[in-house]
Design an enzyme around this catalytic site. Structure first.
Site, short mmCIF file in Angstrom:
data_model
loop_
_atom_site.label_atom_id
_atom_site.label_comp_id
_atom_site.label_asym_id
_atom_site.label_seq_id
_atom_site.Cartn_x
_atom_site.Cartn_y
_atom_site.Cartn_z
N GLY A 269 0.74 -1.14 -0.07
CA GLY A 269 -0.01 0.10 0.01
C GLY A 269 0.89 1.25 0.01
N ARG A 656 8.27 0.22 22.29
CA ARG A 656 8.51 -1.16 22.63
C ARG A 656 8.12 -1.89 20.92
NH1 ARG A 656 4.17 -4.90 26.06
NH2 ARG A 656 5.44 -6.65 26.21
N LYS A 661 10.49 -9.90 14.22
CA LYS A 661 10.79 -10.37 12.94
C LYS A 661 9.98 -9.40 12.14
CE LYS A 661 10.70 -14.88 11.78
NZ LYS A 661 10.18 -16.06 11.18
N THR A 662 8.69 -9.20 12.29
CA THR A 662 7.93 -8.18 11.31
C THR A 662 8.49 -6.82 11.51
OG1 THR A 662 6.25 -7.91 12.86
CG2 THR A 662 6.07 -9.69 11.25
N GLN A 666 9.76 -4.29 8.59
CA GLN A 666 9.10 -3.04 8.42
C GLN A 666 10.23 -1.84 8.31
OE1 GLN A 666 5.94 -2.53 7.67
NE2 GLN A 666 5.16 -1.76 9.43
N GLY A 729 3.73 2.85 15.97
CA GLY A 729 3.64 2.27 14.58
C GLY A 729 4.96 2.50 14.12
N GLU A 732 6.49 3.85 8.76
CA GLU A 732 7.00 5.04 8.01
C GLU A 732 8.37 5.60 8.41
OE1 GLU A 732 3.76 7.09 6.38
OE2 GLU A 732 2.40 6.00 7.72
#
Lengths: 765, 173, 329
Positions: A269, A656, A661-662, A666, A729, A732
């Site tokens: 996206g 945190r 892994k993800t 990112q 998050g 970005e």
């Protein structure tokens, strides 16, 4: 850190804060806690098996295939549109243009209403007016894609062109100052920065330029629409299913509940998979034809009908005192935009929050052009804003003969420099220290051109990364607990590869005291409780808070259901905690009953509870941001000017980390898109026609395997005590600072300052 | 027209303009092979024809009659993944998963090319009989498969783990 | 894509007959360029004659020459032992182009006849003399970073994008052609026309004439040869400038013979005859290479966005030859 230690630390942090304690704890004696662990993606097996069905892959009976014709002028009107040949071509079902398209209301543009999701307020195929070069002007439906594609080439369209604003330079003559930049004031002035700059002992005053970019998710934008009476089902690739549903409903004069949007898998996206014209046209064409329609934009179509990151011209001026602190910080500039969207590319945001300065001036303008509405693209504003700001700091460090890291240490503010709010969490200096040690920053020579390997000059550069913490208002989660002790956690949120579904399953498992394989996170469908858009790196916080609220509601429901025969009888929700697949009295750990037992006694198969997320008041109170440091080593070929990134390290401070892994992916993904921004990406806008001339993945370059070195990422992992789960998050922040880190490394290698992206070899010859 | 797709003989009637990719996706219901550009520029459509990787989007289906075509769906049965698929999970060699089928098919054929001694643009010694799967060799050979999410590191790790000689030696032992 | 008929030919004669039977037939190789152009409706053949069934043989002869069937796949040619040993520049040029997947599909004949990547050729909303003769050229004042600095005309500055052809040009390859009027042989460097005022006519091929084979004459010193490609990303991008070179240096350090061709700079694979002539008998020094490069580029003309290629080409020539001479640029 052990789970128990972490839980204790989180509880302590929460007790010091003014946010609910439960934001930072999960299940206190949580043996199922996998938060932070490198858990493998739960949708992984489907995806590596090729079995995840994306929006263009839904099998349907009676499906028709669409192809789109795009305007070839930037402004004016359609003078003639002859559909005869196309309509009589084999397999053609119909041709839709402004004359026969269903009448639609104007699209509610994003920010005009809470659920408004349109990226442009222009009418969609309702009249003959042309507003940008590439505007969809007709849709052909046929029995096969081949027939539709061919029939589009048979349309005979002529235009009456009108004068268009398609030169950024010319548009800047009429640049305007928008009322707000997103939700922040357009301009901030602290003291007289221009005067302070004039009087500063050391000063730099520089201009930077950044080009247009396209998200170029590898999945082509696609939608499949099916009407059943007045109910629309839209299979979409979407990062905003609820906003899409509401907005389309508004345009078609329907209720939101009549527009069902389904988007379980999104093939990338980055801000580009919002609501554009193609979904609206798919729904309109399906209504007109009375048959299901699939519309997949061609790659060219993606460039024509989906906006990207806009172009900017920025000024950064820094005035420093002899000790390296700033007397003046100025960041101004202009971005190209349109009159029909609201995306000013907030490149001045980093300068508002990063560094202490005696005086500050930030303001930005927009220059309206006839072009596809620009939009948010990974790290909107911050990605190109940090390019200018962090390159300028590198130049200032050199003028001061200071190490760039030392300069930033001296600029570390105690509180937010412009809002005056306390930082919720900020460990940027630590991120610098840890990253510098790991990267071997001390090996960098301050003098450019000092290292060489054959034809290649080596250099190192550094830059700060930053991105705000956002949490979207709205959103609700439902938890359905079954008698066999499984939980289905539901929220109409989005998984474009960030790991959302996996991380939130980890979260819910820990919070409910269940094994991870007993928890499924359901998302991507407007039949679920409403989610918030996947944008602004906000989804993790937005979903987490909703799940926390739903867990609370579920606990209350369970206690009610447990009744007087339960060991928990008489306890309130605040007196119990989830644990080991059930509820336990906090004060008397022996008082416990499993979910299965509660449901079994009540003869229930399942129990559900839903709750809305509270509004994001934390961002009103605190200055909340993620931070990072990008370290880059480049090799620049002295003969050809080719730049190769040889090493890269990102050292982050984003609260945190919920899944090692993800999260690593990112961060790396953001960095790699940043390498594209730094070195190659440029959507070529021909200022004679207003047309993008390289609408192809062959000619719009994104990094390939060979461009990407092994990237290292590390993080402080220090929880933000004001954020749910202590987490931010991280979608970005990875791209921010990369452009500057590369440019600064190129300078360190060559002695050449490149202030216009991308840094292509011709600029270094 | 007849094809052998993932070991099965299939017959299909279609417009001559149909690409191999659209034949698979739209006619045979095998949507695992992805359309990312339809220009031969992204590699998401990579399939194996007689074991060799090609871009199915640039291939007219009619040209591939009677050939053995393998797609991602043919790499494994559900629940019994190909070692490379498992390695992709372990090393997080994808995010959105859209380029993944192409990366997988490409990597499998790439490893076969390497073992046949096919050189690449970064092969230093063209005369060499064998070419090692170095970091540069792997990245160069996989450069026809774009990943916009930026999972390149994980992809490289997964391929290395699956196809490096050390791994094969371990499996043999 | 416009509808077309499809037929498969197993030999040249059949192919030529099949093509002759349709007014706008095209030969289909791997399709990597033609299919893309058909999708863009830049190519609208009414018939496709599949010639991938023609010779896929690579014949390395005792005299050091190699005969390559036109249907040989790019990968097979690059990987062929004799090519790697005797003509490494050709292997390297092929491997520098496109991707593994495309090289597996693309044929030698198709590679030679691939069409330009000029952005304005690809966009049917733009003016392009190559696509629509007489329409004008939007590249001239537009985005022409990829366009030609040598051999271009006011009408057209589109480059020939092949890497393989640059090596073939340097190797003085001969093309075997077959057509309705029989067979003939031409040099690869004679195949592509400079645009002049007819950029739509790209080659000297006659209607339905077919490339059946490529012949590399023996060139023993090509064992010491290379291909250097400069592009905007590290792989999978068309050349901004490339050079294919082979160098034969005598014991006394003078150049006995040299072959040099450039890619990315001209409407055709650009054999650097001028530089070669200057270098034969000259000392194999960086200075001499630079002087020859200057001479080769003397008539280069930069457009708004590609003038950098003039200096870049000089540098690439100098560095490539210097490397072959055993020195460091």
């Amino acid at each position: 850190m052990s789970g128990q230690m972490e839980a204790r630390q989180s509880a302590m942090l929460a007790s010091m804060s003014d946010v609910p304690e439960r934001w930072l704890t999960t299940s206190a004696r949580d043996k199922h806690g996998t938060l932070g662990a490198p858990v493998t993606r739960m949708d992984g097996a489907l995806k590596v098996g090729g079995r995840a069905r994306f929006a263009a892959e839904v099998p349907l009976d009676g499906l028709t295939y669409a192809a789109v014709a795009f305007s070839t002028i930037a402004k004016g009107r359609i003078a003639a549109l002859d559909t005869t040949a196309a309509e009589s071509a084999p397999g053609v079902v119909l041709v839709m243009d402004y004359r026969n398209a269903p009448r639609l209301k104007l699209p509610p543009v994003m920010f005009s209403a809470p659920k408004a999701g349109a990226q442009s307020s222009l009418p969609v195929m309702q009249d003959e007016q042309i507003h940008w070069n590439g505007q969809p002007v007709a849709v052909v439906l046929a029995e096969t894609q081949e027939q539709a594609d061919h029939a589009v080439s048979l349309l005979r369209i002529s235009y009456e062109a009108a004068p268009a604003v398609i030169s950024f330079g010319a548009a800047q003559q009429n640049a305007r100052t928008p009322e707000k930049i997103l939700r922040e004031p357009t301009s901030v002035a602290i003291g007289d920065a221009e005067a302070a700059l004039a009087g500063a002992a050391f000063k730099i005053d520089l201009n930077y330029r950044t080009p247009r970019h396209n998200h170029n998710a590898i999945e082509l934008h696609a939608a499949t629409a099916v009407w059943q009476g007045d109910r629309l089902t839209l299979h979409d690739a979407s990062q905003m299913v609820n906003m899409t549903s509401w907005t389309i409903a508004e345009m078609f004069g329907l209720k939101e509940a009549q527009v069902h949007v389904h988007s379980p898998y999104v093939g990338g996206g980055f801000g580009g998979k919002c609501l554009w014209t193609h979904q609206i046209l798919t729904a309109a064409a399906a209504r007109l034809a009375g048959r299901p329609v699939r519309l997949t934009l061609s790659r060219e179509g993606v460039f024509r009908a989906v906006g990207g990151r806009t172009t900017t011209e920025q000024r950064v001026a820094l005035g420093a005192k002899a000790d390296g602190t700033l007397a003046a910080l100025i960041h101004t500039g202009v971005a190209a935009m349109t009159t029909h969207n609201n995306c000013p590319e907030q490149f001045t945001f980093p300068a508002r929050h990063l560094y202490a300065a005696d005086t500050i001036k930030v303001t930005q303008q927009v220059a309206d052009m006839n072009m596809i509405a620009n939009t948010f693209m990974r790290g909107p504003g911050e990605s190109v804003g940090t390019f200018a700001l962090e390159c300028a700091l590198d130049e200032l460090a050199e003028a001061l003969q200071l190490d760039p890291i030392e300069l930033r240490r001296r600029l570390e503010p105690e509180k937010d420099p412009t809002s005056g709010k306390a930082f919720s969490a900020r460990h940027l200096v630590e991120a610098y220290q840890r990253g510098a040690a790991r990267f071997g920053w001390e090996k960098r020579s301050a003098k450019p051109g000092a290292r060489r390997e054959g034809e290649w000059l080596l250099g190192m550069g550094v830059a700060t990364a930053t991105y705000p913490y956002y949490r979207q208002p709205g959103g609700a989660a439902r938890i359905r607990l079954t008698a066999d002790g499984r939980a289905f956690v539901q929220m109409a949120s989005h998984e474009m590869g960030m790991g959302t579904a996996t991380v939130q399953a980890q979260h819910a498992a820990a919070r409910l005291g269940l094994p991870l394989d007993h928890v499924v996170f359901e998302y991507g469908d407007t039949d679920l409780p409403p989610g918030t858009l996947a944008g602004g790196s906000s989804q993790t916080a937005s979903i987490s808070v909703a799940i926390i609220a739903a867990t609370q509601a579920l606990t209350e429901e369970l206690l009610r259901l447990a009744g007087n025969e339960s060991p928990l009888a008489g306890l309130s929700a605040d007196e119990v905690e989830t644990s080991d697949g059930g509820l336990r009295a906090i004060a008397e750990p022996d008082r416990f009953e499993s979910y299965a037992s509660i449901l079994g006694r009540a003869k229930r198969d399942d129990i559900s509870a839903m709750a809305e997320a509270p509004p994001p008041s934390e961002v009103q109170t605190y200055s909340m941001h993620s931070y990072g440091v990008q370290f880059c080593e480049v090799k620049v070929n002295e003969v050809t000017g080719e730049v190769r990134v040889s090493r890269f390290l990102g050292s982050f401070d984003c609260g945190r980390i919920l899944n090692a892994k993800t999260a690593t992916s990112q961060f790396k993904g953001g960095i790699i898109m940043g390498l594209g921004l730094a070195l190659m990406e440029d959507a070529l806008f021909d200022e004679r026609s207003g047309r993008i001339m390289n609408p192809s993945l062959a000619e719009y370059h994104v990094p390939v395997h060979m461009d990407v070195p092994e990237i290292e990422v590390m993080w402080t992992g220090i929880p933000d005590p004001k954020a749910p789960l202590g987490a931010h998050g991280i979608g970005e922040i990875g791209i921010t600072g990369v452009g500057a880190a590369v440019a600064n490394a190129v300078y360190n290698a060559t002695g050449r300052r490149i202030r216009e992206l991308p840094i292509t070899l011709d600029k270094l010859l | 027209m007849r094809f052998i797709v993932n070991g099965q003989h299939v017959e299909a009637v279609f417009d001559l303009r149909t690409s191999l990719l659209d034949l698979l996706r739209d006619h045979l219901g095998l949507s695992g092979s992805k359309k990312g550009c339809n220009q031969g520029a992204c590699g998401a459509c990579t399939v194996l024809v007689d074991g060799e990787r090609i871009n199915a989007c640039l291939a007219l289906a009619v040209q591939y009659q009677d050939r053995a075509i393998n797609t991602v769906e043919g790499l494994s049965e559900p629940g019994a993944l190909h070692p490379l698929q498992s390695a992709f999970l372990e090393h997080d060699g994808f995010q959105c998963g859209y380029c993944t089928p192409g990366q997988l098919c490409s990597a499998i054929a790439m490893a076969a090319e390497l073992s046949r001694g096919v050189p690449s643009a970064v092969t230093v010694d063209l005369a060499a009989e064998t070419i090692a799967l170095s970091h540069d060799e792997l990245r160069e050979r996989m450069s026809g498969n774009l990943c916009r999410c930026g999972a390149y590191n994980g992809i490289v790790e997964a391929i290395t783990e699956t196809f490096s000689p050390q791994k094969s030696a371990q499996e043999a032992a | 894509m416009t509808p077309f008929t499809y037929a498969r030919a197993q030999d040249a004669q059949t192919a030529i007959q099949l093509a002759g039977a349709a007014p706008a037939a095209r030969y289909l190789g791997g399709g990597t360029n033609l299919v893309d152009l058909m999708r863009e409706t830049i190519e609208t053949p009414d018939a496709l004659v599949d010639v991938t069934g023609l010779s896929q043989a690579i014949e390395a002869r005792d005299d050091g020459s190699i005969l390559i069937g036109a249907a040989v796949k790019n990968t097979a040619l690059a990987a062929h032992r004799a090519v790697r040993q005797h003509f490494p520049l050709l292997s390297r040029a092929i491997l520098a182009g496109a991707s593994g997947q495309i090289r597996n599909m693309a044929t030698v004949g198709g590679n030679i006849l691939q069409r330009t990547r000029c952005l304005y050729f690809y966009d049917d909303a733009a003016r392009c003399n190559k696509r629509s003769p007489g329409a004008g050229c939007d590249a001239r004042e537009g985005f022409n970073r990829m366009n030609a600095i040598l051999g271009a005309s006011d009408a057209c500055s589109a480059t020939h994008p092949s890497d393989m052809c640059v090596a073939l040009a340097a190797l003085d390859a001969t093309l075997h052609l077959a057509g309705a009027e029989g067979t003939r042989r031409i040099k690869l460097v004679e195949l592509h026309r400079l645009p002049d005022d007819q950029p739509d006519i790209e080659t000297i091929l006659r209607p339905h004439e077919l490339i059946t084979a490529v012949e590399l004459p023996a060139l023993p010193f090509a064992a010491r040869s290379t291909y250097r490609k400069v592009r905007d990303r590290a792989s999978y991008a068309f050349a901004l400038v490339s050079a294919a070179a082979a160098l034969d240096v005598a014991a006394d350090g003078t150049i006995r013979d040299v072959r040099l061709a450039l890619g990315g700079v001209a409407p055709k694979p650009w054999r650097a005859f001028k530089a070669e002539a200057m270098l034969r008998g000259a000392p194999a020094t960086a200075a001499a290479f630079r002087t020859a490069a200057e001479a080769e580029l003397a008539e280069a003309v930069g457009l708004s966005g590609n003038s950098f290629k003039i200096e870049l080409a000089k540098r690439v020539i100098t560095a490539t030859l210097t490397e072959l001479a055993g020195g460091v640029a």
